[in-house]
Design an enzyme around this catalytic site. Structure first.
Site, short mmCIF file in Angstrom:
data_model
loop_
_atom_site.label_atom_id
_atom_site.label_comp_id
_atom_site.label_asym_id
_atom_site.label_seq_id
_atom_site.Cartn_x
_atom_site.Cartn_y
_atom_site.Cartn_z
N GLU A 161 9.73 8.41 -16.74
CA GLU A 161 8.40 9.01 -16.99
C GLU A 161 7.92 8.71 -18.41
OE1 GLU A 161 7.77 13.07 -14.79
OE2 GLU A 161 9.80 12.99 -15.57
N LYS A 213 15.88 21.80 -10.59
CA LYS A 213 15.25 20.54 -10.99
C LYS A 213 16.18 19.58 -11.72
CE LYS A 213 11.48 19.33 -10.71
NZ LYS A 213 10.22 19.74 -11.32
N SER A 223 14.91 21.62 -15.80
CA SER A 223 13.70 22.37 -16.10
C SER A 223 14.12 23.70 -16.71
CB SER A 223 12.91 22.59 -14.81
OG SER A 223 12.14 23.77 -14.91
N HIS A 233 0.84 -1.22 0.00
CA HIS A 233 0.00 0.00 0.00
C HIS A 233 0.87 1.27 0.00
CE1 HIS A 233 -3.32 -2.70 1.29
NE2 HIS A 233 -2.36 -3.24 2.03
#
Ligand code: ARG
Length: 460
Positions: A291, A284, A278, A157
């Protein structure tokens, strides 16, 4: 009128818009090698059977080899009016060697020809996928060996559950990709079936030898029913289904890498070469590769759905709908191979923050099950032990402490069975090494699993 193989029956030439709409050449041109190999084998079989002469066959084979060379040299012209790769090659052959080329299409049709081409193509591609999967498995095994004794929190979980070895976690992906490999290997049994000679749908009147064609092309079997042969696309759907499952595994691994590289987890660092920044936020460093792989999973699922829907309710035998099988198939192949390739490159460029991973096993009551097992071993029924530990956890929470931070006397208020030996039981490494059931995370079990993996992959 532009010359088409079916011109005889037609009074008008095809509308340009129809040609453009129905042409598949920009997609199926990538089957040129398979199409030529199929034609070469077909010619040789026709000659062997005395349907054409050996001299005619040799002229055609030479002509076909030259076309292959022209295509590879980039000096082959494509045009919508010739629809697909089969017609392009036949028409180029006629242009190059003259009348004799018109015998190439004896005893076959484009319906069995396209089925053959895709099967030849998928035999090759499956071998590439299987090779890439074992490469990825080897990388996982090497990583697991490198971090064999490193501990981490195991989750259910997405909550800390029980500590495990990092190597055990990595080997879980080894198993997933192993099943994927088995699926592609199994699919090959049904891809490796030779359909040529089924002709349009009913077989042919010529005395062909389909087994000879299969032998020449290296197929293990010859398709049994001509109608099924030209309309079966199960093997494409199976391939895409296997690819979908494989992408699902990739998406799970990707999701973990994305989570693990976040500041919240801080478990891994992906090397700069495999991340991007970024354009606005200077701090970043983004896990774009996982992804994108996670995102591409959707594309492959979409391709599977497109293929299933394409084939749904099609009456026998060949229908032009089936031309639509190639874009989703090729996209699946390209996507899957690209994901396999980039993961093989990226995985060795991941650094595991072993300390952070280990620290995650010290908090979150990850040792609660083991305290319950400890009490059960001392005679308390497991359900009661579960209750005792639950109360101890609630108490520790109120004190902002972990179970191992509580004193023996504190712990004894929940059960007099708890003694000084409890701290050893609550230690991460003890917890891991007591899980010796087959397939468990204990060091010796994982060492066994690693040995088995090495053997399976022929790594020794
Ligand atoms: N381009 C076609 C396909 O990919 C080849 C078979 C065409 N057959 C036909 N009868 N029009 O399916």
């Amino acid at each position: 009128m532009s010359e088409k193989p079916w011109d005889g029956r037609f009074q008008e030439s095809t509308d340009k818009a129809v040609e453009a709409f129905s042409s598949s050449i920009q997609v199926d041109r990538r089957l040129y090698k398979q199409d030529i190999a199929g034609s070469v084998a077909h010619c040789r079989m026709l000659a062997k059977q005395g349907i054409i002469t050996h001299d005619e066959a040799e002229q055609m084979v030479r002509g076909l080899e030259k076309i292959r060379q022209d295509i590879e040299d980039g000096c082959f012209a494509y045009s919508d009016s010739l629809e697909d790769i089969h017609m392009h090659i036949e028409s180029a052959l006629t242009r190059d060697i003259g009348e004799v080329a018109k015998k190439l299409h004896t005893a076959r049709s484009r319906n069995d020809q396209v089925a053959l081409d895709i099967r030849l193509y998928l035999k090759e591609v499956s071998a590439d996928v299987i090779a890439a999967l074992s490469e990825l498995q080897k990388i996982l095994v090497t990583l697991a060996e490198k971090h064999q004794d490193r501990v981490m929190a195991g989750y259910t979980h997405l909550q800390r559950a029980q500590p495990v070895l990092l190597s055990h976690h990595l080997l879980a992906y080894y198993e997933m990709f192993k099943r994927d490999r088995e699926r592609f290997e199994d699919g090959l049994k049904r891809i490796d079936v030779m359909p040529l000679g089924s002709a349009a749908l009913a077989g042919t009147t010529y005395p062909i030898d389909r087994h000879e064609t299969a032998r020449l092309l290296g197929f293990s079997r010859v398709s049994a029913n001509s109608m099924d042969s030209v309309s079966d696309r199960d093997f494409i759907i199976e391939f895409t289904a296997a690819a979908s499952l494989c992408m699902m595994h990739f998406s799970r691994l990707s999701e973990e890498l994305i989570l693990w590289s976040s500041s919240e987890f801080g478990f891994i660092v992906i090397a700069d070469a495999f991340t991007t920044g970024s354009s606005i936020m200077p701090q970043k460093k983004n896990p774009d590769i996982p992804e994108l792989v996670r995102g591409k999973t959707g594309r492959v699922y979409g391709n599977l759905m497109a293929l299933l829907t394409l084939m749904k309710s099609l009456p026998m035998a060949y229908n032009r709908d089936m031309q639509e099988d190639k874009p989703p198939l090729f996209d699946t192949v390209d996507t899957l191979l690209a994901c396999l390739d980039i993961y093989c490159r990226m995985m060795p460029n991941i650094t595991f923050n072993e300390k952070t991973m280990a620290r995650a096993t010290e908090t979150g009551f990850i040792n609660a099950t083991d305290l319950a097992d400890y009490l059960a071993a001392k005679g308390l029924p497991f359900r009661d032990a579960h209750g005792v530990v639950g109360r101890a956890v609630a108490f520790a929470l109120s004190q902002n402490k972990e179970l191992q931070d509580l004193s023996v006397s504190d712990l004894q208020t929940f059960s007099p069975l708890i003694e000084g030996d409890v701290y050893q039981v609550l230690a991460t490494r003890t917890i891991i090494d007591r899980r010796t059931s087959f397939g468990g995370t204990a060091g010796p079990c994982v060492a066994e699993a690693l040995l088995a993996a090495r053997r399976e992959l022929g790594m020794d």
